[in-house]
Design a protein around this motif. Sequence first.
Motif, PDB file in Angstrom:
ATOM      1  N   TYR A   1      84.012  35.886  -1.215  1.00  0.00           N
ATOM      2  CA  TYR A   1      84.452  37.229  -0.860  1.00  0.00           C
ATOM      3  C   TYR A   1      85.898  37.186  -0.364  1.00  0.00           C
ATOM      4  O   TYR A   1      86.371  36.165   0.133  1.00  0.00           O
ATOM      5  N   ASP A   2      86.560  38.314  -0.524  1.00  0.00           N
ATOM      6  CA  ASP A   2      87.930  38.469  -0.055  1.00  0.00           C
ATOM      7  C   ASP A   2      87.881  39.184   1.291  1.00  0.00           C
ATOM      8  O   ASP A   2      87.475  40.345   1.365  1.00  0.00           O
ATOM      9  N   LYS A   3      88.303  38.511   2.331  1.00  0.00           N
ATOM     10  CA  LYS A   3      88.231  39.077   3.679  1.00  0.00           C
ATOM     11  C   LYS A   3      88.984  40.405   3.773  1.00  0.00           C
ATOM     12  O   LYS A   3      88.552  41.335   4.461  1.00  0.00           O
ATOM     13  N   SER A   4      90.078  40.499   3.041  1.00  0.00           N
ATOM     14  CA  SER A   4      90.889  41.724   3.114  1.00  0.00           C
ATOM     15  C   SER A   4      90.222  42.911   2.439  1.00  0.00           C
ATOM     16  O   SER A   4      90.617  44.059   2.646  1.00  0.00           O
ATOM     17  N   ALA A   5      89.190  42.641   1.610  1.00  0.00           N
ATOM     18  CA  ALA A   5      88.491  43.712   0.898  1.00  0.00           C
ATOM     19  C   ALA A   5      87.251  44.204   1.637  1.00  0.00           C
ATOM     20  O   ALA A   5      86.598  45.144   1.187  1.00  0.00           O
ATOM     21  N   LEU A   6      86.920  43.585   2.771  1.00  0.00           N
ATOM     22  CA  LEU A   6      85.759  44.029   3.534  1.00  0.00           C
ATOM     23  C   LEU A   6      86.022  45.389   4.167  1.00  0.00           C
ATOM     24  O   LEU A   6      87.172  45.748   4.441  1.00  0.00           O
TER      25      LEU A   6
END
Length: 306
Positions: free
Chosen positions: A262-267
């Motif tokens: 997962y992309d942390k910035s997309a959470l």
Amino acid sequence: DYEKQRAQLEKGVDILIGTTGRLIDLYKQGCYTLNEIEVVVLDEADRMFDLGFIKDIRYMFRRMPDTSERLNLLFSATLSYRVQELAFEHMTNPEHVQIEPDVKTGKRIQEELFHPSQEDKIELLLTLIEEEWPEKAIVFANTKHSCETVYAWLKADGHRVGMLTGDVNQKKRQSILAQFSKGELDFLVATDVAARGLHIPEVSHVFNFDLPDDCEDYVHRIGRTARAGASGHAISFACEQYAYNLHEIEEYIEHSIPLSHYDKSALLDDLTKPTIHRKRNFSTGPRNRSNNNGRRPNNGYQKGRS
């Protein structure tokens, strides 16, 4: 309820179903006898050891007719050495029936694993819920404290959610399960003890917010989905606190759980932080499906699979 049970026994019954504690209590009061038992059924035998009930089981078995004079049925999701020992001790030449002996996890269950940090777990869970939008899901956590945290965040995010932990009384438990079964709740947050033996149809997703400490519990948990021929999705989080359980789980199920990234910035970053009250407040109101069917606008989040 207690007096009603005594009254029923006084009238006479052919089949008696109960927990070991209540059965022994009523037996010691002389409400019924065990000397004419023809059939005895022990369900969740493996869990009896974990919950400390096995002494009670042996107490009752030893007061029944000899094993050769009664039919003994023992059911267990896993056949540990302790369960086999119990079978040999209290059964005569037992027949062993095993369902799908070579497959510990259902073929129709899509398994998926993430390695989030502890601080990302809530945001990742809620982001996946937005992406997957389960019709009915169970979220498992290892402790009551963790359940309360997950429950509070789901509630604050507008989801219809109930919680089951070991201290929920039977009446409340039945009420929450009825709501969940009827579709009045979309999410159930639970510990292993509270959710053991649940048979609820149409559970589309299981989330392991915490990886279980017992590898057998992993099989039990994900088995809550993909029932009666349906398919299901089991998503597990291996954070730094519980990641050490992963090797034993994968060794037990004899395959690696497919890993996603997962992309942390997309959470999700527009979450309402709840005030977490450590009290018995186990279910909440309607799920908001208005405005784009209850979803947030697409934030571009995508799972990257390995």
